[in-house]
Design an enzyme around this catalytic site. Structure first.
Site, PDB file in Angstrom:
ATOM      1  N   HIS A 121       0.812  -1.470   0.047  1.00  0.00           N
ATOM      2  CA  HIS A 121       0.019  -0.071  -0.094  1.00  0.00           C
ATOM      3  C   HIS A 121       0.695   1.428   0.058  1.00  0.00           C
ATOM      4  O   HIS A 121       1.678   1.487   1.104  1.00  0.00           O
ATOM      5  CB  HIS A 121      -0.728   0.133   1.386  1.00  0.00           C
ATOM      6  CG  HIS A 121      -1.856   1.096   1.403  1.00  0.00           C
ATOM      7  ND1 HIS A 121      -1.905   1.808   2.431  1.00  0.00           N
ATOM      8  CD2 HIS A 121      -2.777   1.685   0.679  1.00  0.00           C
ATOM      9  CE1 HIS A 121      -2.752   2.786   2.388  1.00  0.00           C
ATOM     10  NE2 HIS A 121      -3.577   2.667   1.197  1.00  0.00           N
ATOM     11  N   ARG A 122       0.803   2.022  -0.881  1.00  0.00           N
ATOM     12  CA  ARG A 122       1.421   3.322  -1.311  1.00  0.00           C
ATOM     13  C   ARG A 122       3.136   2.772  -1.079  1.00  0.00           C
ATOM     14  O   ARG A 122       3.881   3.637  -0.807  1.00  0.00           O
ATOM     15  CB  ARG A 122       1.350   4.197  -0.242  1.00  0.00           C
ATOM     16  CG  ARG A 122      -0.382   4.770  -0.232  1.00  0.00           C
ATOM     17  CD  ARG A 122      -0.364   6.032   0.952  1.00  0.00           C
ATOM     18  NE  ARG A 122      -1.915   5.802   1.217  1.00  0.00           N
ATOM     19  CZ  ARG A 122      -2.322   6.468   2.206  1.00  0.00           C
ATOM     20  NH1 ARG A 122      -1.636   7.142   3.181  1.00  0.00           N
ATOM     21  NH2 ARG A 122      -3.765   6.263   2.456  1.00  0.00           N
TER      22      ARG A 122
ATOM     23  N   GLU B 158       0.546  -0.325  -4.856  1.00  0.00           N
ATOM     24  CA  GLU B 158      -0.449   0.512  -4.984  1.00  0.00           C
ATOM     25  C   GLU B 158       0.282   1.977  -4.874  1.00  0.00           C
ATOM     26  O   GLU B 158       1.160   2.130  -3.918  1.00  0.00           O
ATOM     27  CB  GLU B 158      -1.686   0.229  -3.909  1.00  0.00           C
ATOM     28  CG  GLU B 158      -2.628   1.253  -4.176  1.00  0.00           C
ATOM     29  CD  GLU B 158      -2.876   2.289  -3.082  1.00  0.00           C
ATOM     30  OE1 GLU B 158      -3.593   3.144  -3.322  1.00  0.00           O
ATOM     31  OE2 GLU B 158      -1.754   2.609  -2.414  1.00  0.00           O
TER      32      GLU B 158
ATOM     33  N   ASP C 126      -1.053   6.489  -5.392  1.00  0.00           N
ATOM     34  CA  ASP C 126      -1.888   7.507  -5.722  1.00  0.00           C
ATOM     35  C   ASP C 126      -1.777   8.257  -6.670  1.00  0.00           C
ATOM     36  O   ASP C 126      -0.580   8.926  -6.594  1.00  0.00           O
ATOM     37  CB  ASP C 126      -2.409   7.988  -4.551  1.00  0.00           C
ATOM     38  CG  ASP C 126      -2.705   7.075  -3.248  1.00  0.00           C
ATOM     39  OD1 ASP C 126      -4.094   6.410  -3.160  1.00  0.00           O
ATOM     40  OD2 ASP C 126      -1.938   6.916  -2.195  1.00  0.00           O
TER      41      ASP C 126
ATOM     42  N   HIS D 159      -0.835  10.980  -2.084  1.00  0.00           N
ATOM     43  CA  HIS D 159      -2.098  10.393  -1.573  1.00  0.00           C
ATOM     44  C   HIS D 159      -2.974  11.771  -1.184  1.00  0.00           C
ATOM     45  O   HIS D 159      -4.062  11.994  -1.755  1.00  0.00           O
ATOM     46  CB  HIS D 159      -1.885   9.576  -0.202  1.00  0.00           C
ATOM     47  CG  HIS D 159      -3.130   9.299   0.263  1.00  0.00           C
ATOM     48  ND1 HIS D 159      -3.998  10.006   1.381  1.00  0.00           N
ATOM     49  CD2 HIS D 159      -4.044   8.059   0.034  1.00  0.00           C
ATOM     50  CE1 HIS D 159      -5.117   9.435   1.564  1.00  0.00           C
ATOM     51  NE2 HIS D 159      -5.140   8.320   1.057  1.00  0.00           N
TER      52      HIS D 159
ATOM     53  N   GLU E  87      -4.107   4.135  -8.183  1.00  0.00           N
ATOM     54  CA  GLU E  87      -5.508   4.675  -7.660  1.00  0.00           C
ATOM     55  C   GLU E  87      -5.547   5.931  -8.292  1.00  0.00           C
ATOM     56  O   GLU E  87      -4.833   6.934  -8.063  1.00  0.00           O
ATOM     57  CB  GLU E  87      -5.500   4.678  -6.182  1.00  0.00           C
ATOM     58  CG  GLU E  87      -7.169   5.338  -5.671  1.00  0.00           C
ATOM     59  CD  GLU E  87      -7.020   5.569  -4.183  1.00  0.00           C
ATOM     60  OE1 GLU E  87      -8.102   6.212  -3.765  1.00  0.00           O
ATOM     61  OE2 GLU E  87      -6.296   4.612  -3.486  1.00  0.00           O
TER      62      GLU E  87
ATOM     63  N   LYS F 259      -6.835   9.478  -7.595  1.00  0.00           N
ATOM     64  CA  LYS F 259      -7.322  10.107  -6.307  1.00  0.00           C
ATOM     65  C   LYS F 259      -8.137  11.654  -6.497  1.00  0.00           C
ATOM     66  O   LYS F 259      -7.739  12.326  -7.538  1.00  0.00           O
ATOM     67  CB  LYS F 259      -6.034  10.398  -5.638  1.00  0.00           C
ATOM     68  CG  LYS F 259      -6.051  10.466  -4.090  1.00  0.00           C
ATOM     69  CD  LYS F 259      -6.565   9.264  -3.585  1.00  0.00           C
ATOM     70  CE  LYS F 259      -6.967   9.597  -2.000  1.00  0.00           C
ATOM     71  NZ  LYS F 259      -7.295   8.168  -1.203  1.00  0.00           N
TER      72      LYS F 259
ATOM     73  N   ASP G 274       0.265  -2.000   4.322  1.00  0.00           N
ATOM     74  CA  ASP G 274       1.657  -1.513   4.625  1.00  0.00           C
ATOM     75  C   ASP G 274       2.617  -2.204   4.900  1.00  0.00           C
ATOM     76  O   ASP G 274       3.817  -1.682   4.539  1.00  0.00           O
ATOM     77  CB  ASP G 274       1.298  -0.379   5.845  1.00  0.00           C
ATOM     78  CG  ASP G 274       0.411   0.758   5.406  1.00  0.00           C
ATOM     79  OD1 ASP G 274      -0.121   1.011   4.270  1.00  0.00           O
ATOM     80  OD2 ASP G 274       0.100   1.630   6.613  1.00  0.00           O
TER      81      ASP G 274
END
Length: 279
Positions: free
Chosen positions: A43-44, A70, A72, A85, A144, A146, A270
């Site tokens: 995640h990120r 992933e 954003d 993000h 993603e 955003k 994460d």
């Protein structure tokens, strides 16, 4: 001689049958192994170990052997696709202001690493192109979109970045595009229908209706809710509509294990080391 020929033919039939059964066993084992896999999605980037949405976090995700990471995507004042993000730079950089009010050059001057640790002082906000150039072919990338309502035309710009790199081809499971804005997901799907897309869902005590799943299935391959909505029944229902699910965001081992047990297809986390293959 005739008797010997008969024996040899019988032996041949037996060996073919044995080989066939052995191949079937191996095929079954392969299917079981496939069923045991779960996508480990950082995640990120590996944001539990490095500053989110930076090249350091993406590199850490690759080092930790995540299947995907992933990120954003938003847009600068002058139209550059930047990876961050929040809709402001305040939390994750040493600057202030809205992402969309700052030019690419202004964003590049910000320190996007020190908020996490001085070890990462000087990390910059990357562009989507930077990330695609560095990591395509090395790992999967979950993009993603955003707050797309703030950035008219962002779907077309993302599509252009993918097309330039031949990442818009059919059966390319290394790129997935998702958003909480389902109109944006449909817009992107209309531009590049061969790139898989997912719908993100925040927690709702009402759950997800069959009517919603029917609508999602008309354009999306993935339904990705908050992990707090997930149970085995929801996973099964999503599968019944020929979609897969990658719940978010796991920050403890217990949640990772629970999602493994209920059959989630992927886990957005994460901490990539919290996700282990099913036994």
């Amino acid at each position: 001689m005739k008797q010997l020929t008969t024996i040899l033919l019988t032996l041949g039939v037996f060996m073919m049958a044995f080989a066939g059964s052995e191949e079937k066993v191996l095929a079954n084992e392969s299917n079981i192994n496939d069923a045991n896999q779960v996508l480990n999605i950082a995640h990120r980037g590996a944001s539990g170990y490095a500053p989110e949405n930076t090249m350091a976090a993406f590199e850490k995700a690759v080092d930790m052997k995540a299947d995907m990471f992933e990120l954003d995507v938003q847009m600068s004042k002058d139209g550059e696709l930047v990876v961050i993000h929040d809709t402001t730079v305040d939390r994750t950089t040493d600057g202030t202001g809205k992402v969309g009010d700052l030019t690419y050059d202004e964003l590049q001057k910000l320190d996007a690493g020190s908020f996490f640790s001085e070890e990462f002082h000087g990390e910059r906000i990357p562009t989507l192109g930077d990330v695609l150039d560095e990591y395509r072919g090395k790992t999967g990338i979950l993009i993603e979109v955003k707050s797309p309502s703030l950035y008219p035309g962002i779907e077309e710009k993302i599509a252009e970045e993918l097309e330039k790199r031949n990442l818009d081809k059919p059966n390319n499971d290394k790129i997935i595009v998702q958003s909480f804005d389902h109109d944006s997901v449909q817009t992107f799907h209309s531009i590049l229908p061969d790139v898989p897309v997912g719908v993100l869902l925040s927690y709702s005590s009402n759950g997800i209706s069959d009517q919603q799943l029917t609508e999602f299935a008309s354009y999306a391959e993935y339904v990705n809710p908050s992990k707090n909505m997930m149970d085995a029944e929801l996973v099964s229902r999503i599968h019944d509509f020929d979609m897969e699910t990658h719940p978010w965001t796991v920050r403890d081992r217990e949640s990772a294990q629970f999602l493994l047990e209920i059959g989630a297809d992927g886990i957005i986390t994460d901490y990539p080391d919290y996700v282990e293959p099913r036994q």
